[in-house]
Write a protein that holds these residues in place. Structure first.
Motif, PDB file in Angstrom:
ATOM      1  N   SER A   1      -2.997 -34.329  52.622  1.00 51.87           N
ATOM      2  CA  SER A   1      -4.356 -34.595  52.157  1.00 51.87           C
ATOM      3  C   SER A   1      -4.933 -35.790  52.921  1.00 51.87           C
ATOM      4  O   SER A   1      -4.713 -36.941  52.554  1.00 51.87           O
ATOM      5  CB  SER A   1      -4.359 -34.875  50.651  1.00 51.87           C
TER       6      SER A   1
ATOM      7  N   HIS B   1     -14.993 -39.241  55.264  1.00 52.80           N
ATOM      8  CA  HIS B   1     -15.523 -39.675  53.969  1.00 52.80           C
ATOM      9  C   HIS B   1     -16.088 -41.078  54.127  1.00 52.80           C
ATOM     10  O   HIS B   1     -15.605 -41.873  54.927  1.00 52.80           O
ATOM     11  CB  HIS B   1     -14.377 -39.673  52.945  1.00 52.80           C
TER      12      HIS B   1
ATOM     13  N   CYS C   1      -8.136 -26.448  54.864  1.00 54.59           N
ATOM     14  CA  CYS C   1      -9.386 -26.401  54.104  1.00 54.59           C
ATOM     15  C   CYS C   1      -9.813 -27.818  53.763  1.00 54.59           C
ATOM     16  O   CYS C   1      -9.144 -28.794  54.104  1.00 54.59           O
ATOM     17  CB  CYS C   1      -9.223 -25.571  52.827  1.00 54.59           C
ATOM     18  N   ALA C   2     -10.955 -27.938  53.098  1.00 51.67           N
ATOM     19  CA  ALA C   2     -11.438 -29.220  52.597  1.00 51.67           C
ATOM     20  C   ALA C   2     -11.696 -29.068  51.107  1.00 51.67           C
ATOM     21  O   ALA C   2     -11.766 -27.947  50.586  1.00 51.67           O
ATOM     22  CB  ALA C   2     -12.721 -29.636  53.318  1.00 51.67           C
ATOM     23  N   ASP C   3     -11.825 -30.182  50.402  1.00 52.57           N
ATOM     24  CA  ASP C   3     -12.083 -30.093  48.965  1.00 52.57           C
ATOM     25  C   ASP C   3     -13.580 -30.065  48.654  1.00 52.57           C
ATOM     26  O   ASP C   3     -13.989 -29.626  47.580  1.00 52.57           O
ATOM     27  CB  ASP C   3     -11.393 -31.227  48.202  1.00 52.57           C
ATOM     28  N   HIS C   4     -14.406 -30.537  49.579  1.00 51.69           N
ATOM     29  CA  HIS C   4     -15.858 -30.469  49.404  1.00 51.69           C
ATOM     30  C   HIS C   4     -16.515 -30.770  50.739  1.00 51.69           C
ATOM     31  O   HIS C   4     -15.867 -31.209  51.693  1.00 51.69           O
ATOM     32  CB  HIS C   4     -16.346 -31.454  48.334  1.00 51.69           C
TER      33      HIS C   4
ATOM     34  N   LYS D   1     -21.371 -35.666  47.958  1.00 49.97           N
ATOM     35  CA  LYS D   1     -21.201 -34.330  47.381  1.00 49.97           C
ATOM     36  C   LYS D   1     -22.002 -34.266  46.083  1.00 49.97           C
ATOM     37  O   LYS D   1     -23.169 -34.642  46.059  1.00 49.97           O
ATOM     38  CB  LYS D   1     -19.722 -34.066  47.123  1.00 49.97           C
TER      39      LYS D   1
ATOM     40  N   ILE E   1     -17.222 -25.173  52.849  1.00 48.15           N
ATOM     41  CA  ILE E   1     -16.106 -25.886  53.481  1.00 48.15           C
ATOM     42  C   ILE E   1     -15.351 -24.934  54.398  1.00 48.15           C
ATOM     43  O   ILE E   1     -15.445 -23.717  54.267  1.00 48.15           O
ATOM     44  CB  ILE E   1     -15.130 -26.446  52.418  1.00 48.15           C
TER      45      ILE E   1
ATOM     46  N   GLU F   1     -13.091 -18.858  46.711  1.00 43.37           N
ATOM     47  CA  GLU F   1     -13.182 -20.161  46.058  1.00 43.37           C
ATOM     48  C   GLU F   1     -11.849 -20.878  46.227  1.00 43.37           C
ATOM     49  O   GLU F   1     -10.806 -20.238  46.412  1.00 43.37           O
ATOM     50  CB  GLU F   1     -13.503 -19.984  44.567  1.00 43.37           C
ATOM     51  N   LEU F   2     -11.860 -22.214  46.140  1.00 45.35           N
ATOM     52  CA  LEU F   2     -10.624 -22.970  46.318  1.00 45.35           C
ATOM     53  C   LEU F   2      -9.562 -22.578  45.296  1.00 45.35           C
ATOM     54  O   LEU F   2      -8.365 -22.612  45.592  1.00 45.35           O
ATOM     55  CB  LEU F   2     -10.906 -24.473  46.240  1.00 45.35           C
TER      56      LEU F   2
ATOM     57  N   HIS G   1      -4.431 -20.937  44.809  1.00 42.19           N
ATOM     58  CA  HIS G   1      -3.264 -20.975  43.914  1.00 42.19           C
ATOM     59  C   HIS G   1      -2.506 -19.647  43.939  1.00 42.19           C
ATOM     60  O   HIS G   1      -1.318 -19.603  44.341  1.00 42.19           O
ATOM     61  CB  HIS G   1      -3.721 -21.356  42.505  1.00 42.19           C
TER      62      HIS G   1
ATOM     63  N   SER H   1     -19.493 -22.586  40.627  1.00 40.56           N
ATOM     64  CA  SER H   1     -19.138 -23.999  40.718  1.00 40.56           C
ATOM     65  C   SER H   1     -19.863 -24.759  39.618  1.00 40.56           C
ATOM     66  O   SER H   1     -20.980 -24.378  39.227  1.00 40.56           O
ATOM     67  CB  SER H   1     -19.542 -24.558  42.091  1.00 40.56           C
TER      68      SER H   1
END
Length: 354
Positions: free
Chosen positions: A115, A120, A208-211, A223, A233, A253-254, A258, A296
């Motif tokens: 991560s 940022h 990937c990115a988180d936002h 954001k 993203i 979607e993120l 999972h 979202s």
């Protein structure tokens, strides 16, 4: 302090190395930002990155720089970090990731979650990377008169960019590009390490990115909005067993990562117990459609997107509807003239949590 926080073990990580995060990298005590750093005292060290900087004799310079940034805070202020690239936060994270890979064996399954804290704010890329973009022309930010935009967006834009000059915005973009380039370099180092270990042909890689980052679009930074700059993203999945390279416009979607990772790992799970939907059937060409929409939500707003139309519901404010096919910059709120479509999307959004 050494990155082995107990919560990480509870989350299933057997060899965690946690850092402080970008906004908290200077110091956070009892939930509040503080710059009362005493580099020679362990109880004043917030985490592994600060401990590393102290050992390198660079913590005081770093904290003093952050003190100045937060004392004179503007969302568009940008100047290089006092840290050289080799000691920058993301370089530290990338180096630790490579060290982990150098120790793993291909004889047993393993998982590495990396991560990076950038790109940022605060905008503080290393000078050597910023200098790589001296005359770079960046895409213009989306200008918006905020007609038919909710009041909370208008106030947010005024707070973020009132008084900002084009030169200041360009400087932020230089730092943003520099931060991305540094991460790209470390992703390359991670891939090189996998190759050198002979693990490339048996490792699935997900990037990937988180936002996203508004980067001046609609007069906004950061954001916490439902516009494309914050929501869109990168998502790249590289499976060494795949036979072709493709780009998909599926509504992913993120949370779908999972079950996707569980499928890759061969772990059984109850599909109805997860909000996410595995991307593996789509990647294998076994599925035509992934999801009918993306969803979202934040504390004061939520949105639904069906591949063309995006409905944004703003609590205690006006709602928004955009046709991203005809208006990809989200400048024309067409909710008043499309009541039936809006109600249909609102109904679909209400059923998401049922």
């Amino acid at each position: 302090m050494n990155g082995d926080l107990p919560i990480m073990y509870q989350l299933g990580f057997t060899d965690p190395h946690e850092t402080e995060g970008k906004m908290n990298a200077a110091f956070r005590r009892n939930g509040l930002m503080s710059f009362d750093i005493k580099p020679d005292q362990d109880d004043h060290i917030a985490g592994s990155f600060q401990s590393y900087l102290r050992d390198q004799g660079r913590l005081s310079d770093f904290v003093e720089d952050y003190r100045k940034r937060f004392a004179e805070w503007k969302y568009y202020h940008a100047w290089p970090s006092p840290l050289p690239a080799e000691h920058f936060h993301d370089s530290y994270i990338g180096r630790k990731s490579c060290e982990f890979l150098e120790q793993v064996s291909g004889e047993a399954p393993w998982h590495l979650f990396v991560s990076f804290v950038g790109p940022h704010d605060p905008w503080d890329a290393p000078a050597s990377y910023v200098d790589a973009f001296p005359d770079q022309t960046f895409p213009p930010s989306i200008e918006d008169d905020h007609a038919n935009k909710p009041e909370w967006i208008k106030k947010k834009a005024k707070k973020h960019t009132a008084g900002m000059t084009e030169s200041e915005l360009h400087q932020v973009k230089r730092h943003y590009g520099a931060a991305i380039k540094l991460i790209d370099d470390w992703v390359g180092n991670i891939l090189d390490t996998l190759e050198q270990k002979g693990l490339s042909d048996q490792t699935v890689i997900i990037f990937c990115a988180d936002h996203g980052e508004m980067m001046g679009d609609h007069g906004l930074f950061q954001k916490s909005t439902m516009y494309e700059g914050a929501l869109r993203i990168p998502l790249i999945i590289a499976d060494p067993r795949a036979t072709k390279v493709e780009t998909s416009s599926a509504l992913a979607e993120l949370m779908d990562l999972h079950p996707t990772i569980l499928d890759f790992a061969g772990v059984e799970y109850k599909k109805s117990s997860l909000d996410g939907v595995s991307l593996v059937p789509l990647l294998k060409g076994e599925a035509v459609q992934h999801k009918p929409f993306q969803f979202s939500e934040l504390t004061n707003t939520r949105m639904i997107f069906d591949g063309r139309y995006k409905l944004i519901q703003n609590h205690n404010d006006i709602d928004e509807l955009y046709d991203l096919q005809e208006d990809p910059h989200e400048l024309m709120n067409i909710i008043r003239e499309n009541a039936a479509l809006s109600q249909q999307l609102l109904k679909q959004m209400a059923n998401v949590r049922k």
